[in-house]
Design a protein around this motif. Structure first.
Motif, PDB file in Angstrom:
ATOM      1  N   UNK A  76       0.845  -1.195   0.000  1.00  0.00           N
ATOM      2  CA  UNK A  76       0.000   0.000   0.000  1.00  0.00           C
ATOM      3  C   UNK A  76       0.880   1.244   0.000  1.00  0.00           C
ATOM      4  N   UNK A  77       0.684   2.093  -1.001  1.00  0.00           N
ATOM      5  CA  UNK A  77       1.408   3.354  -1.095  1.00  0.00           C
ATOM      6  C   UNK A  77       0.437   4.499  -0.812  1.00  0.00           C
ATOM      7  N   UNK A  78       0.494   5.078   0.397  1.00  0.00           N
ATOM      8  CA  UNK A  78      -0.425   6.178   0.721  1.00  0.00           C
ATOM      9  C   UNK A  78      -0.014   7.474   0.030  1.00  0.00           C
ATOM     10  N   UNK A  79       1.188   7.945   0.305  1.00  0.00           N
ATOM     11  CA  UNK A  79       1.741   9.129  -0.354  1.00  0.00           C
ATOM     12  C   UNK A  79       3.246   9.041  -0.255  1.00  0.00           C
ATOM     13  N   UNK A 150      -2.492   1.883  -4.645  1.00  0.00           N
ATOM     14  CA  UNK A 150      -1.880   3.191  -4.844  1.00  0.00           C
ATOM     15  C   UNK A 150      -2.909   4.291  -4.627  1.00  0.00           C
ATOM     16  N   UNK A 151      -2.597   5.210  -3.705  1.00  0.00           N
ATOM     17  CA  UNK A 151      -3.516   6.303  -3.387  1.00  0.00           C
ATOM     18  C   UNK A 151      -3.108   7.549  -4.184  1.00  0.00           C
ATOM     19  N   UNK A 152      -3.840   7.833  -5.236  1.00  0.00           N
ATOM     20  CA  UNK A 152      -3.595   8.963  -6.132  1.00  0.00           C
ATOM     21  C   UNK A 152      -2.121   9.051  -6.557  1.00  0.00           C
ATOM     22  N   UNK A 153      -1.595   8.008  -7.177  1.00  0.00           N
ATOM     23  CA  UNK A 153      -0.162   7.974  -7.506  1.00  0.00           C
ATOM     24  C   UNK A 153       0.269   8.976  -8.566  1.00  0.00           C
ATOM     25  N   UNK A 154      -0.664   9.474  -9.366  1.00  0.00           N
ATOM     26  CA  UNK A 154      -0.298  10.353 -10.476  1.00  0.00           C
ATOM     27  C   UNK A 154      -0.488  11.830 -10.155  1.00  0.00           C
ATOM     28  N   UNK A 178      -2.284  -7.286  -9.975  1.00  0.00           N
ATOM     29  CA  UNK A 178      -3.412  -6.360  -9.903  1.00  0.00           C
ATOM     30  C   UNK A 178      -2.971  -5.029  -9.325  1.00  0.00           C
ATOM     31  N   UNK A 179      -3.375  -3.951  -9.970  1.00  0.00           N
ATOM     32  CA  UNK A 179      -3.129  -2.595  -9.487  1.00  0.00           C
ATOM     33  C   UNK A 179      -4.478  -1.939  -9.218  1.00  0.00           C
ATOM     34  N   UNK A 180      -4.685  -1.494  -7.991  1.00  0.00           N
ATOM     35  CA  UNK A 180      -5.888  -0.747  -7.634  1.00  0.00           C
ATOM     36  C   UNK A 180      -5.443   0.641  -7.223  1.00  0.00           C
ATOM     37  N   UNK A 181      -5.837   1.649  -7.997  1.00  0.00           N
ATOM     38  CA  UNK A 181      -5.351   2.999  -7.709  1.00  0.00           C
ATOM     39  C   UNK A 181      -6.492   4.009  -7.719  1.00  0.00           C
ATOM     40  N   UNK A 182      -6.485   4.875  -6.723  1.00  0.00           N
ATOM     41  CA  UNK A 182      -7.462   5.951  -6.689  1.00  0.00           C
ATOM     42  C   UNK A 182      -6.982   7.094  -7.573  1.00  0.00           C
ATOM     43  N   UNK A 183      -7.924   7.825  -8.136  1.00  0.00           N
ATOM     44  CA  UNK A 183      -7.566   8.930  -9.021  1.00  0.00           C
ATOM     45  C   UNK A 183      -8.704   9.924  -9.105  1.00  0.00           C
ATOM     46  N   UNK A 184      -8.346  11.180  -9.361  1.00  0.00           N
ATOM     47  CA  UNK A 184      -9.332  12.209  -9.669  1.00  0.00           C
ATOM     48  C   UNK A 184      -9.242  12.627 -11.132  1.00  0.00           C
ATOM     49  N   UNK A 185      -8.274  12.073 -11.836  1.00  0.00           N
ATOM     50  CA  UNK A 185      -8.056  12.441 -13.235  1.00  0.00           C
ATOM     51  C   UNK A 185      -8.912  11.567 -14.143  1.00  0.00           C
TER      52      UNK A 185
END
Length: 234
Positions: A76-79, A150-154, A178-185
């Motif tokens: 888990x990558x928070x920031x 991944x928490x908003x990795x981009x 599997x990659x599960x990533x949050x995003x606003x983009x």
């Protein structure tokens, strides 16, 4: 395959997530919702499903994994600021991660894919926020885990590095991971993700991609801009 059944989560007296059920197949899965809808809480809950604040079950290939086995299967990558030790270089972080997760990944190859080769040997306290983010993503991918959270990795990356990372994550997923990533983009989520999960009112509000004809932007507007609601959370 990772199967999530009836997952709920509380923070203090607030219920953030309720009855989330998902099947996470190998590939890139986006996680979309307005701020405060529970994206981070879901990632945290999947990272540590035995947390007393979490209910429901998470199965790995049909079985309930022991905590130790699950920890070896998930990263888990928070920031970047939370994940990196300021005095260490990116290479040192990557080598430590590979040791802890018993990974055979080649640091130089992963760094080249992510576009972080030139900053790999700089102490992270000397890096900009975007550079730290590149390093943190490189380290995460060096673990070679089955489920990368991944928490908003981009969010801190310029367009060139967004493209580098998107390509690197695609290569990672092609290894059956599997990659599960949050995003606003939402501008490229339709093309960069195989499936997109939308959280609404603490549960799964919709799923985009995977044969869905509507674009993710259309789904977002229908859920959140036309009377859709979200619960307060993280």
């Amino acid at each position: 395959m990772i199967t999530v059944s009836g997952l709920g989560a509380v923070r203090g007296s607030r219920t953030i997530l309720r009855e989330i059920s998902l099947e996470l197949h190998p590939g890139i899965i986006g996680l979309v919702a307005p701020n405060g809808s529970g994206k981070t809480t879901l990632l945290e809950s999947l990272a540590q499903p035995w947390d007393k604040r979490v209910k429901g079950s998470v199965l790995l290939n049909g079985d309930i994994p022991a905590p130790h086995a699950w920890e070896r299967s998930v990263y888990y990558l928070p920031s970047a600021n939370e994940a990196l030790e300021p005095s260490m270089t990116g290479r040192q972080h990557a080598e430590l991660a590979k040791k802890l997760w018993s990974s055979t990944a080649k640091t130089e190859i992963v760094a080249a894919a992510c576009g972080s080769s030139e900053i790999l040997d700089i102490p992270t306290h000397k890096c900009s926020q975007g550079m730290k983010q590149l390093i943190a993503i490189t380290v995460a991918m060096c673990t070679g885990v089955k489920l990368l959270l991944l928490d908003e990795p981009l969010s801190a990356l310029d367009p060139t590095n967004v493209a580098h990372v998107a390509t690197a994550l695609r290569r990672y997923a092609r290894e059956g991971l599997t990659v599960l990533m949050s995003t606003h983009n939402l501008t490229n989520v339709d093309t960069s993700c195989d499936k997109v999960i939308f959280i609404n009112d603490g549960t799964v509000g919709a799923i985009g991609g995977d044969g869905e004809r509507r674009s993710c932007l259309e789904i977002y507007r229908e859920l959140y801009e036309k009377g859709g609601a979200c619960s307060a959370g993280q």
